[in-house]
Motif scaffolding. Structure first.
Motif, PDB file in Angstrom:
ATOM      1  N   THR A  57       0.825  -1.213   0.000  1.00 15.94           N
ATOM      2  CA  THR A  57       0.000   0.000   0.000  1.00 15.94           C
ATOM      3  C   THR A  57       0.860   1.265   0.000  1.00 15.94           C
ATOM      4  N   GLU A  58       2.174   1.109   0.019  1.00 17.72           N
ATOM      5  CA  GLU A  58       3.063   2.265   0.091  1.00 17.72           C
ATOM      6  C   GLU A  58       2.951   3.102  -1.187  1.00 17.72           C
ATOM      7  N   LYS A  59       3.069   4.420  -0.993  1.00 18.84           N
ATOM      8  CA  LYS A  59       2.916   5.335  -2.135  1.00 18.84           C
ATOM      9  C   LYS A  59       4.038   6.352  -2.158  1.00 18.84           C
ATOM     10  N   GLY A  81       0.805   2.241  -4.613  1.00 19.58           N
ATOM     11  CA  GLY A  81       0.025   1.917  -3.415  1.00 19.58           C
ATOM     12  C   GLY A  81      -0.925   0.752  -3.600  1.00 19.58           C
ATOM     13  N   ASP A  82      -0.846   0.094  -4.760  1.00 15.89           N
ATOM     14  CA  ASP A  82      -1.732  -1.053  -4.997  1.00 15.89           C
ATOM     15  C   ASP A  82      -0.898  -2.243  -5.474  1.00 15.89           C
ATOM     16  N   THR A  83       0.274  -2.393  -4.932  1.00 13.51           N
ATOM     17  CA  THR A  83       1.282  -3.395  -5.294  1.00 13.51           C
ATOM     18  C   THR A  83       1.908  -3.174  -6.675  1.00 13.51           C
ATOM     19  N   TYR A 219       6.459  -5.913  -1.370  1.00 14.93           N
ATOM     20  CA  TYR A 219       5.540  -4.909  -1.931  1.00 14.93           C
ATOM     21  C   TYR A 219       4.662  -5.529  -3.018  1.00 14.93           C
ATOM     22  N   LYS A 224      -2.005 -10.683   1.384  1.00 11.12           N
ATOM     23  CA  LYS A 224      -1.570  -9.885   2.531  1.00 11.12           C
ATOM     24  C   LYS A 224      -0.257 -10.388   3.125  1.00 11.12           C
TER      25      LYS A 224
END
Ligand code: ADP
Ligand code: MG
Length: 566
Positions: A57-59, A81-83, A219, A224
């Motif tokens: 989810t990282e952006k 942020g969506d893999t 990532y 999950k």
């Protein structure tokens, strides 16, 4: 002696039994534990100061640079942020004279210049704006912190890391030699040159390529599940995994975020069992080591990775060629030579030169299952300098190459198995389950292991698992990178066969282990570590600010700060 029989004999020397694998895993687990407890052990178990892995989810937009052996890569990575991510990159060859420059400055000024060129080319808008800001704003730094690009620096040379963006060069390898840089902080060397060019860039993280692989896989991996291990099987081999902070009992200097209770550890498993307690040691391995620049060191790597497998094959083939009674690459064996010409070994054949045989011939040998082995014989001509090799020659090369590669893959599997066992990740419901066994207990179990019992247990388990679906939560995710694992046909299958042979994993456990290639690992991984570093800076400042405020009202700052950290 017939060539086929001799090839079989040599290939058999590379065989590793299931029992050998179990002994290897036991020793690996013991050396992992030793490396967590003290410095100076065979496996260094280096704390990386990276205290969490991403979940997809990282952006954000980050820069990454990679100084490997030959090229310098600069890239920017937009994490969506969506893999998923978007990556722009440029690559330049490092000028030979800079690899052996008098001063570190010459090399690092060149690197900073490449970053500037990259920013002007691909991010000119942002670049111009920040440059103006940096030159006009009158704060000490001349610019606002949030407008700066965070950069992850992948540096593939031995470094003593002392913070997330601090690490001192231990020594150069791979043909580099700039004495002036040894012992210095490579991040600072790069930052100084970036600052001289007034670039809006902060070297936020120092990244080992295994850690990058772990982060990139975590990532992008589906679902999950967070990734446990990042492993490289390329020129060299190494792995980095997620460890419990409480298990790292040797002293660690510097600041790090303790809230996750975890830290990524770079095993430096290339030097597992340098003492050769359990590793196989054929006459070919012994010769390779004796003639290497670092005898007695990187012994695990010397049996596994791309830099060495071609050389093992070369040494084994030459040893056969020296036997007058075995016709390898000689015409008396070539009566069926369908090229109808004489087999000749060129004077300049790579067979006569140390390190001259590239490991990729092992993959070609494995992939060619045609009746006439044409592709392999073609490769024998181009890569080994042997023209008109007979089909028997090619069969011999294929059999020996296969044995060397299968041994490498099985040893790779042993390393993965040891990490899975050591971390206790296969135990369902990790947090509520009993603590993973101690290294000593695992070693004891493996020693007492009864083959006959296990054989029947494995059969039963195989029956049990037929058609068994693995739950998402049970999956242990592993990210891998490197040409060997990516291109050698069936490498992963041989790794898996070795893992199944270990009772603590078995057929049931092996099915729960998911292995995936981490594409563009070094860029994406470095970006993700830069992101972690940026977050750490913020939380440090936040806690620091709070502490000051609390102190000013006379409270016990320590306790309060801890509450906030949670
Ligand atoms: P690096 O380790 O520098 O990041 P790679 O992962 O591409 O680079 O690994 C390069 C190594 O892999 C070299 O030692 C090369 O000999 C070996 N190699 C390249 N292609 C293959 C292949 N198809 N099969 C086996 N080994 C290979
Ligand atoms: Mg690589």
């Amino acid at each position: 002696m017939a060539l086929a029989a001799e090839a079989k004999r040599v290939a058999a020397e590379f065989e590793l039994t299931d029992n050998d694998i179990r002994k290897t895993v036991a020793e690996f687990v013991a050396e992992m534990a030793a490396g967590l407890a003290q410095d100076g052990t065979a496996m260094s178990q280096i704390p990386t100061y990276v205290t969490g892995v991403p979940n997809g989810t990282e952006k954000g937009l980050y820069l990454a640079v990679d100084l490997g052996g030959t090229n310098f890569r600069v890239c920017s990575i937009q994490l969506n942020g969506d893999t998923t991510f978007n990556l722009v990159q440029s690559k330049v060859a490092i000028p030979k004279e800079l690899m052996v420059a008098k001063t570190a400055k010459e090399l690092f000024a060149f690197l900073a210049k490449q970053i500037e060129v990259f920013l002007r080319t691909h991010h000119n808008d942002h670049f111009e704006k920040q440059l103006r800001r940096r030159q006009t704003v009158s704060t000490p730094e001349g610019y606002r912190d949030e407008h700066i690009f965070r950069l992850g620096f992948t540096f593939s040379f031995p470094v003593k890391q002392v913070g997330i963006n601090r690490g001192n060069l231990i020594r150069w390898t791979k043909g580099f030699n700039i004495q002036d840089a040894v012992g210095k902080d490579v991040c600072q060397l790069l930052q100084e040159e970036i600052d001289l060019l007034k670039l809006p860039v902060k070297v936020a993280a120092l990244v080992n390529d295994t850690v990058g692989t772990l982060m990139a896989r975590s990532y992008t991996s589906p679902g999950k599940t967070s990734t446990l291990l990042g492993a490289i099987f390329g020129t060299g081999t190494n792995g980095a995994y997620v460890e419990k902070l409480s298990k790292i009992t040797k002293s660690m200097k510097g600041d790090y975020d303790k809230s996750t209770g975890e830290m990524v550890v770079n095993t430096e498993w290339g030097s597992f069992d340098n003492g050769l307690k359990v590793l196989p040691n054929t006459e070919y391995d012994a010769q390779l080591d004796r003639d290497s620049v670092n005898p007695g060191i990187q012994m695990f790597e010397k049996r596994i990775s791309g830099m060495f497998l071609g050389e093992i094959l070369r040494i084994a083939l030459v040893s056969i060629m020296k036997r007058p009674d075995v016709p390898l690459f000689r015409d008396d064996n070539s009566s069926h030579n369908d090229y109808r010409s004489t087999t000749t070994v060129d004077e300049t054949s790579p067979l006569h030169t140390q390190w001259a045989v590239d490991s990729s011939i092992l993959s070609i040998a494995e992939a060619d299952n045609s009746v006439g082995l044409r592709a392999l014989r073609q490769q024998i001509e181009t890569s080994l300098g042997v023209s008109a090799a007979s089909i028997d020659d090619a069969r011999a090369v294929k059999e020996i190459a296969h044995a060397i590669a299968e041994r490498a893959a099985r040893l790779s599997g042993a390393a993965v198995a040891a990490i899975v066992i050591h971390t206790g990740r296969l135990n369902p419901g990790a947090s509520s389950a009993p603590q993973p066994k101690s290294a000593a207990a695992i070693v004891e179990d493996l020693k007492n292991f009864n083959l006959a019992e296990a054989a029947s247990a494995t059969t039963n388990k195989l029956a049990d698992t037929a058609g068994m679906a693995v739950n998402e939560e049970e999956i242990v995710d592993i990210g891998v990178d490197g040409s060997l694992v990516e291109f050698y046909p069936g490498y992963e299958d041989y790794m898996r066969a070795a893992m199944r042979a270990v009772p603590e994993i078995g057929a049931v456990g092996e099915r729960k282990i998911r292995i995936g290639i981490a594409k563009d690992g070094s860029g994406v991984g470095a970006a993700l570590i830069a992101l972690v570093a940026a977050k750490m800076e913020q939380s440090n400042n936040y806690v620091g600010d709070l502490r000051q405020r609390l102190e000013s009202v006379g409270e016990s700052s320590e306790e309060q700060a801890i509450v906030v950290e949670k």
